[in-house]
Design a protein around this motif. Sequence first.
Motif, PDB file in Angstrom:
ATOM      1  N   ILE A   1      33.092  44.758  39.635  1.00 30.75           N
ATOM      2  CA  ILE A   1      32.118  43.804  40.175  1.00 30.75           C
ATOM      3  C   ILE A   1      30.701  44.334  40.002  1.00 30.75           C
ATOM      4  N   HIS A   2      30.511  45.620  40.294  1.00 28.54           N
ATOM      5  CA  HIS A   2      29.173  46.204  40.173  1.00 28.54           C
ATOM      6  C   HIS A   2      28.676  46.147  38.734  1.00 28.54           C
ATOM      7  N   ALA A   3      29.554  46.477  37.797  1.00 29.17           N
ATOM      8  CA  ALA A   3      29.162  46.457  36.389  1.00 29.17           C
ATOM      9  C   ALA A   3      28.823  45.037  35.937  1.00 29.17           C
ATOM     10  N   ALA A   4      29.620  44.076  36.356  1.00 31.50           N
ATOM     11  CA  ALA A   4      29.365  42.689  35.972  1.00 31.50           C
ATOM     12  C   ALA A   4      28.069  42.187  36.592  1.00 31.50           C
ATOM     13  N   ALA A   5      27.827  42.540  37.856  1.00 33.77           N
ATOM     14  CA  ALA A   5      26.582  42.131  38.519  1.00 33.77           C
ATOM     15  C   ALA A   5      25.379  42.743  37.828  1.00 33.77           C
ATOM     16  N   GLN A   6      25.513  44.002  37.410  1.00 32.60           N
ATOM     17  CA  GLN A   6      24.427  44.679  36.693  1.00 32.60           C
ATOM     18  C   GLN A   6      24.169  44.011  35.350  1.00 32.60           C
ATOM     19  N   ALA A   7      25.248  43.697  34.624  1.00 24.90           N
ATOM     20  CA  ALA A   7      25.110  43.082  33.312  1.00 24.90           C
ATOM     21  C   ALA A   7      24.475  41.694  33.399  1.00 24.90           C
ATOM     22  N   ARG A   8      24.701  40.991  34.482  1.00 21.89           N
ATOM     23  CA  ARG A   8      24.156  39.652  34.637  1.00 21.89           C
ATOM     24  C   ARG A   8      22.754  39.652  35.242  1.00 21.89           C
ATOM     25  N   GLY A   9      22.244  40.834  35.517  1.00 21.10           N
ATOM     26  CA  GLY A   9      20.900  40.958  36.048  1.00 21.10           C
ATOM     27  C   GLY A   9      20.778  40.659  37.527  1.00 21.10           C
ATOM     28  N   TRP A  10      21.908  40.556  38.225  1.00 21.07           N
ATOM     29  CA  TRP A  10      21.874  40.221  39.650  1.00 21.07           C
ATOM     30  C   TRP A  10      21.245  41.335  40.482  1.00 21.07           C
ATOM     31  N   LEU A  11      21.419  42.569  40.030  1.00 17.42           N
ATOM     32  CA  LEU A  11      20.967  43.704  40.832  1.00 17.42           C
ATOM     33  C   LEU A  11      19.522  44.093  40.554  1.00 17.42           C
ATOM     34  N   ASP A  12      18.857  43.316  39.687  1.00 18.88           N
ATOM     35  CA  ASP A  12      17.466  43.634  39.365  1.00 18.88           C
ATOM     36  C   ASP A  12      16.530  43.349  40.530  1.00 18.88           C
ATOM     37  N   SER A  13      16.974  42.530  41.456  1.00 18.86           N
ATOM     38  CA  SER A  13      16.193  42.273  42.671  1.00 18.86           C
ATOM     39  C   SER A  13      17.063  42.613  43.872  1.00 18.86           C
ATOM     40  N   SER A  14      16.456  42.600  45.023  1.00 23.87           N
ATOM     41  CA  SER A  14      17.197  42.936  46.242  1.00 23.87           C
ATOM     42  C   SER A  14      17.992  41.754  46.784  1.00 23.87           C
ATOM     43  N   ARG A  15      18.035  40.644  46.051  1.00 25.55           N
ATOM     44  CA  ARG A  15      18.733  39.458  46.556  1.00 25.55           C
ATOM     45  C   ARG A  15      20.235  39.574  46.425  1.00 25.55           C
ATOM     46  N   VAL A  16      20.715  40.492  45.598  1.00 28.89           N
ATOM     47  CA  VAL A  16      22.160  40.698  45.450  1.00 28.89           C
ATOM     48  C   VAL A  16      22.460  42.184  45.569  1.00 28.89           C
ATOM     49  N   ARG A  17      23.411  42.508  46.422  1.00 32.17           N
ATOM     50  CA  ARG A  17      23.870  43.887  46.558  1.00 32.17           C
ATOM     51  C   ARG A  17      25.394  43.913  46.498  1.00 32.17           C
ATOM     52  N   VAL A  18      25.922  45.006  45.976  1.00 33.56           N
ATOM     53  CA  VAL A  18      27.372  45.214  45.923  1.00 33.56           C
ATOM     54  C   VAL A  18      27.653  46.542  46.594  1.00 33.56           C
ATOM     55  N   ILE A  19      28.442  46.512  47.664  1.00 32.42           N
ATOM     56  CA  ILE A  19      28.774  47.740  48.374  1.00 32.42           C
ATOM     57  C   ILE A  19      30.280  47.839  48.533  1.00 32.42           C
ATOM     58  N   ALA A  20      30.748  49.010  48.939  1.00 35.02           N
ATOM     59  CA  ALA A  20      32.185  49.236  49.058  1.00 35.02           C
ATOM     60  C   ALA A  20      32.525  49.817  50.414  1.00 35.02           C
ATOM     61  N   SER A  21      33.635  49.337  50.978  1.00 31.56           N
ATOM     62  CA  SER A  21      34.214  49.962  52.155  1.00 31.56           C
ATOM     63  C   SER A  21      35.268  50.957  51.674  1.00 31.56           C
ATOM     64  N   PRO A  22      35.305  52.163  52.239  1.00 33.33           N
ATOM     65  CA  PRO A  22      36.295  53.145  51.781  1.00 33.33           C
ATOM     66  C   PRO A  22      37.718  52.776  52.161  1.00 33.33           C
ATOM     67  N   VAL A  23      37.876  51.910  53.154  1.00 31.48           N
ATOM     68  CA  VAL A  23      39.218  51.519  53.604  1.00 31.48           C
ATOM     69  C   VAL A  23      39.276  50.006  53.754  1.00 31.48           C
ATOM     70  N   ASN A  24      40.486  49.474  53.723  1.00 33.59           N
ATOM     71  CA  ASN A  24      40.691  48.058  53.981  1.00 33.59           C
ATOM     72  C   ASN A  24      41.113  47.902  55.432  1.00 33.59           C
ATOM     73  N   GLY A  25      40.151  47.568  56.282  1.00 28.32           N
ATOM     74  CA  GLY A  25      40.441  47.373  57.693  1.00 28.32           C
ATOM     75  C   GLY A  25      40.795  45.947  58.044  1.00 28.32           C
ATOM     76  N   GLY A  26      40.915  45.084  57.032  1.00 29.71           N
ATOM     77  CA  GLY A  26      41.205  43.684  57.265  1.00 29.71           C
ATOM     78  C   GLY A  26      39.981  42.806  57.111  1.00 29.71           C
ATOM     79  N   PHE A  27      40.191  41.506  57.252  1.00 30.34           N
ATOM     80  CA  PHE A  27      39.112  40.538  57.043  1.00 30.34           C
ATOM     81  C   PHE A  27      37.971  40.753  58.028  1.00 30.34           C
ATOM     82  N   GLY A  28      38.293  40.832  59.308  1.00 31.46           N
ATOM     83  CA  GLY A  28      37.247  40.973  60.318  1.00 31.46           C
ATOM     84  C   GLY A  28      36.450  42.247  60.160  1.00 31.46           C
ATOM     85  N   ALA A  29      37.144  43.346  59.885  1.00 27.58           N
ATOM     86  CA  ALA A  29      36.457  44.630  59.703  1.00 27.58           C
ATOM     87  C   ALA A  29      35.527  44.578  58.502  1.00 27.58           C
ATOM     88  N   GLY A  30      35.990  43.947  57.413  1.00 22.44           N
ATOM     89  CA  GLY A  30      35.141  43.824  56.236  1.00 22.44           C
ATOM     90  C   GLY A  30      33.916  42.971  56.504  1.00 22.44           C
TER      91      GLY A  30
END
Length: 338
Positions: A52-81
């Motif tokens: 996802i990060h690579a695709a967002a970078q390639a599409r220029g989404w990350l050139d501004s602060s309007r799009v960010r891609v972050i990761a959770s180290p664990v899957n705590g479920g929908f609510g936790a995410g």
Amino acid sequence: MAQQRILIILLNFRTPEMTLQSAEAALRELEDLPGELLIIDNGSGDGSFDQIHAAAQARGWLDSSRVRVIASPVNGGFGAGMNIGLSTGLADGSAPEFYYLLNSDAFVQGSTIRTLRDFLLEHPGAGLAGSYVRGTDGAPHRTAFRFPSVAGEFEASVRTGIFTRLLKPWVVAMEMPRAEVQVDWTAGASLMIRREAVEAVGGFDETFFLYFEETDLCRRAARAGWRTHYVPASEVAHIGSASTGMKGWQRTPGYWFDSRLHYFVKNHGRAYAAAATLARIGGSLIYGLRRLIQNKPQADPPHFLRDLCLHSLRALIAPRRTTSSETRLPSPLAKEQK
């Protein structure tokens, strides 16, 4: 007047290509709205974040602060995410005026996001607003609901017209409303939440891994004085169960039973939870008899009734701690309240 900024929180779990399609649809509408998109990989562990990060970078989404891609180290479920997104806030560290929760398999249509935001702006007592959801085949999905109850559990399992008519005020899945209406709760596939409502309830209860978390959130919001509305003028196309595989369940997973039990015990107490389970079992037995006599189709996943009974017995013998694990969200919300 405030900018009425929107933070779109898009949660991914092992559906990177679908998440990117959902993000594209949301970003098309965000072009004309103040706000940002936050994509969270919820501990997929399959390379989703990098993809996802690579695709967002390639599409220029990350050139501004309007799009960010972050990761959770664990899957705590929908609510936790989603709580990660609620606590992360906007790129400048502030909290938005509105949060828009979006499933990775949901694709906004037309002016969905604006419609939900404007509805909340026009209705000060409304804290949450959900969309009309249809399948990609055009079939409507029910997303307007009443809170679960003993009567509702019986009706859902007995699947018999006379009981549905008698118990109509308690049927959980409402008939599809054609116009905006206040509901008890609505699905989180496309859900706009006012910041003040999030502040009032402190985000999702992370005891729920999957299922019942939106139900509980809307109930707590109602207790805090915030209404939930179904707004059919907003629309999303939804594949459904892309991450959970619910449509193809050969066995109901334990976390569904855990979430169901936690919801009833937390909101009504153990005696009520036991009554709800007995009602579900009773309705299932009646429907099972109808299957034998009338050749009715199987409605629940295989072994559902047995699994429900065994789960209930285990909970009775060794009850889990079912008190709320709600956490008051950290910054930026905490900062905004000072």
